[in-house]
Enzyme design. Structure first.
Site, short mmCIF file in Angstrom:
data_model
loop_
_atom_site.label_atom_id
_atom_site.label_comp_id
_atom_site.label_asym_id
_atom_site.label_seq_id
_atom_site.Cartn_x
_atom_site.Cartn_y
_atom_site.Cartn_z
N GLU A 429 0.81 -1.13 -0.12
CA GLU A 429 0.02 -0.03 0.06
C GLU A 429 0.69 1.33 0.10
O GLU A 429 0.47 2.29 -0.67
CB GLU A 429 -0.97 -0.06 1.23
N HIS A 499 -12.55 -5.70 7.43
CA HIS A 499 -13.24 -5.33 6.19
C HIS A 499 -14.50 -4.61 6.54
O HIS A 499 -15.20 -4.37 5.57
CB HIS A 499 -13.67 -6.72 5.31
#
Length: 700
Positions: A429, A499
């Site tokens: 990321e 999530h």
């Protein structure tokens, strides 16, 4: 000065003429004397910080002589004074930075000394975090290849050996080797990361050995205190990169004869013998000795150059000390673009629904359509991230359906625009964001994706300390306008901790960053188009639960539909209570309001969808609260220290006399989102929670 040396001597000097050798010495001496002058000024409290490049001069001048100023791109680190001098930064400009002057070309007095930057020389504004520049340099090289495929430009990125412990270093090496990019990694190894010696920093105490397995990485290990050896190594590395063969790494062993900075005292951790050994390798002693021995200079010429350098540095310092500081009213200048204002009416293009628009489209559909339209409009737009492409193995694309993102937002983009404009990245990321920063600095418009908000945190340094600060810290001379798309939020029935989280308040707090979060397909289309066309970095938050909801669908509003940032939408007008919200809670607030109104027919509740979180529409909030005299703020993130806290504080501060009840807040419990659906429902705000707070405020 001695006569021009014979041809065989020049060959021994790697083709350098005597004047070039003398020039190299002059720059080394200037760099050291600038360090010394800054140290003296700091001790006199006339400047406020000092960190030196002493001991690194030889390899840096060698690097500068191998590069083409204004053609190649440079991502330096704080010890690169001699490199920057070689490329064309003047002693006066360096002293302007030391005193924090308004005319400092690096930052206009906004950054510490030795945070180099010079737009005319392609020296990209550096920052204090170590290692963040590596992935940006990779993005810069990618941008250069995309925009100027015919060019032989290279990108040099440098650091000390300590920064090679950072993850971005390894992510950058991996990406550069994968793409065979013309990136030259210059590692200036002085043996210490402040007080931590290299054997405690790097396994085996040698970064060259650790990176030896990277395919296609050209490597040179060299005595960085030896100017000619450094020049030879860098010549070879630059030639490799310019020839399109891939990245190179030069590992230069240098010294640090001064402490890390004036805030450090190396005598606390270096022995006297170690310090004496370093002094014996000092290039400011060995190189002039070499010039004398080779007959390039005599003692008188050497003394004259030294005196000339002392005079130049003294005059530069005296002139800089007279320079004006930045004006107090300049503090907010260059936070955002001053040429394109995404909050203006220019971004208020109305929807134009075609008569044959067909069935209403989901948020995913309209996001995908918007990306396609914008990529057709502007060839500078590229999309990338984990699983973003249809298929990395392009030769098999005709045989497979294609991925196109875990939520299908980018489906078909690679098929239409090719792998240069829509591609997959490694699972890294920080590198995704850092590469996007480098690309945007070069003039591309990256639309990068972080697959889940829950995994944005490895990129936090790139977002907070790099993306949001670049325009401001460079005093407007560099910028990185890009879009960072991130799926966010819960209500997924099984998403659990990793999530389902929110956390947008961590980013709305960052000056220089725009943050938006649509609640429906139509707004997603208009806001994404504005995000792409504006000139600032934008975090575009897409609520996962809303991607395919039937209730929030819309016909296509046309290829030029835009919504200004900072412009809220009145979802439901009302007279007695204002509800300010965004994201998935917009629908829940509407449902709760209708339940309350059915029980109380004389009551009407106004619901405001902020849509844009930074900036937000204060005028809409104020106008509504002045009408209803009661207000509730709802969001999906945790209650404590959440987004509602800032709005509640401002309402209480500026509208206290208009309130007939306390400012109400509804949010998630101060915990993580659970996997089991019943527990998840207990944690996240539900319609009944909103209803209860509405009723409390209405009866207060």
């Amino acid at each position: 000065m001695a006569a021009i040396s014979p041809t065989n001597a020049i060959a021994k000097w790697r083709g350098l003429e005597p004047e070039q050798l003398i020039g190299a010495f002059r720059i080394m001496q200037t760099a050291r004397r600038l360090d010394d002058r800054e140290i003296a000024l700091k001790r006199q409290n006339r400047i406020f910080f000092q960190i030196s490049g002493a001991g690194h001069e030889a390899v840096e001048v060698a690097a500068g002589l191998c590069l083409r100023a204004g053609h190649d791109w440079i991502y330096p680190y704080y010890r690169d004074r001699a490199l920057c001098l070689t490329l064309g930064v003047t002693p006066y400009e360096m002293m302007l930075q030391a005193v924090g002057a308004a005319d400092d070309p690096a930052s206009g007095g906004r950054q510490m000394p030795s945070h180099w930057g010079h737009s005319k020389l392609n020296i990209v504004s550096s920052s204090s975090p170590t290692g963040t520049q590596f992935v940006q340099a990779v993005g810069c090289a990618e941008g250069g290849r995309y925009l100027h495929p015919e060019s032989d430009e290279i990108t040099l990125v440098s650091s000390g050996e300590g920064a090679t412990s950072e993850g971005e270093f390894w992510e950058a090496l991996n990406a550069a080797c994968l793409q065979r990019l013309p990136v030259l990694f210059l590692i200036e190894d002085n043996g210490y990361a402040i007080s931590v010696p290299v054997e405690s920093q790097t396994a085996g105490a040698n970064i060259s050995r650790l990176v030896s397995g990277f395919p296609g990485l050209f490597q040179q290990e060299v005595d960085g205190c030896d100017f000619l050896a450094s020049y030879r190594a860098l010549q070879a590395a630059v030639e490799y990169c310019r020839g399109g063969q891939g990245p190179a790494l030069v590992h230069a062993h240098v010294i640090r004869p001064y402490s890390h900075s004036l805030s450090d005292d190396e005598r606390h951790y270096k022995t006297a013998a170690e310090r004496d050994a370093e002094q014996a390798r000092d290039p400011l002693l060995s190189f002039p000795k070499f010039l004398l021995e080779e007959g390039v200079l005599d003692e008188n010429a050497l003394r004259r150059i030294t005196l000339e350098v002392d005079r130049e540095v003294h005059e530069a310092a005296q002139e800089a000390l007279r320079a004006d500081p930045p004006p107090r009213d300049s503090a907010l200048r260059h936070l955002y673009s001053e040429t394109i204002d995404p909050t203006s009416g220019d971004f208020g293009t109305p929807a134009r629904f075609a008569a044959n628009a067909g069935e209403p489209k989901t948020m995913v559909d309209l996001l995908n359509a918007t990306l396609r339209e914008e990529m057709r409009r502007d060839p500078r737009i590229i999309t990338f991230g984990e699983d973003v492409a249809d298929c990395s193995r392009a030769e098999t694309l005709a045989e497979v359906k294609g991925k196109g993102g875990v939520f299908k937002v980018t489906a078909g983009l690679q098929a239409e625009f090719g792998g240069r404009r829509s591609f997959n990245t490694p699972l890294a990321e920080a590198a995704i964001v850092g590469r996007a920063i480098g690309m945007a600095t070069r003039g591309l418009k990256p639309v990068a994706e972080i697959q889940f908000f829950d995994y944005v945190w490895p990129a936090m340094m790139q977002i907070r300390d790099e993306l949001a600060t670049l325009r401001w810290r460079s005093n407007g001379t560099f910028a990185c306008p890009l879009v960072l798309r991130i799926p966010i939020g819960g209500y997924l029935n099984g998403g659990a901790i990793y999530h389902s989280q929110s956390g947008e308040v961590a980013f709305t707090h960052l000056p220089g960053l725009r943050v938006v979060m649509p609640s429906n397909a139509l707004d997603a289309c208009g806001l994404l188009r504005t995000a792409i066309r504006c000139d600032d970095p934008v975090m575009f938050l897409e609520h996962k639960r809303l991607y395919r909801e039937p209730y929030n669908r819309s016909a296509h509003p046309g290829p030029d539909y835009l919504i200004p940032f900072g412009c809220a939408r009145i979802v439901k007008p009302g007279r007695n209570l204002t509800v300010v919200t965004y994201g998935a809670l917009v629908q829940k607030a509407q449902q709760a309001a209708l339940l309350v109104e059915r029980k109380n027919p004389d009551i009407s509740i106004e619901v405001i969808d902020l849509r844009s979180l930074a900036p937000y529409d204060w005028n809409a909030i104020r106008t509504s609260v002045e009408k209803t005299n009661r207000v509730m703020i709802a969001h999906e993130d945790c209650l404590s220290f959440g987004y509602a806290a800032e709005l509640a504080a401002r309402i209480a501060d500026e509208l206290f006399d208009r309130l007939d009840a306390p400012v109400g807040r509804v949010a998630a419990l101060d915990t993580w989102v659970a996997y089991q659906p019943q527990l998840e429902n207990a944690i996240l705000p539900q319609v009944e929670d909103l209803t209860a707070e509405m009723e409390r405020l209405l009866t207060y």
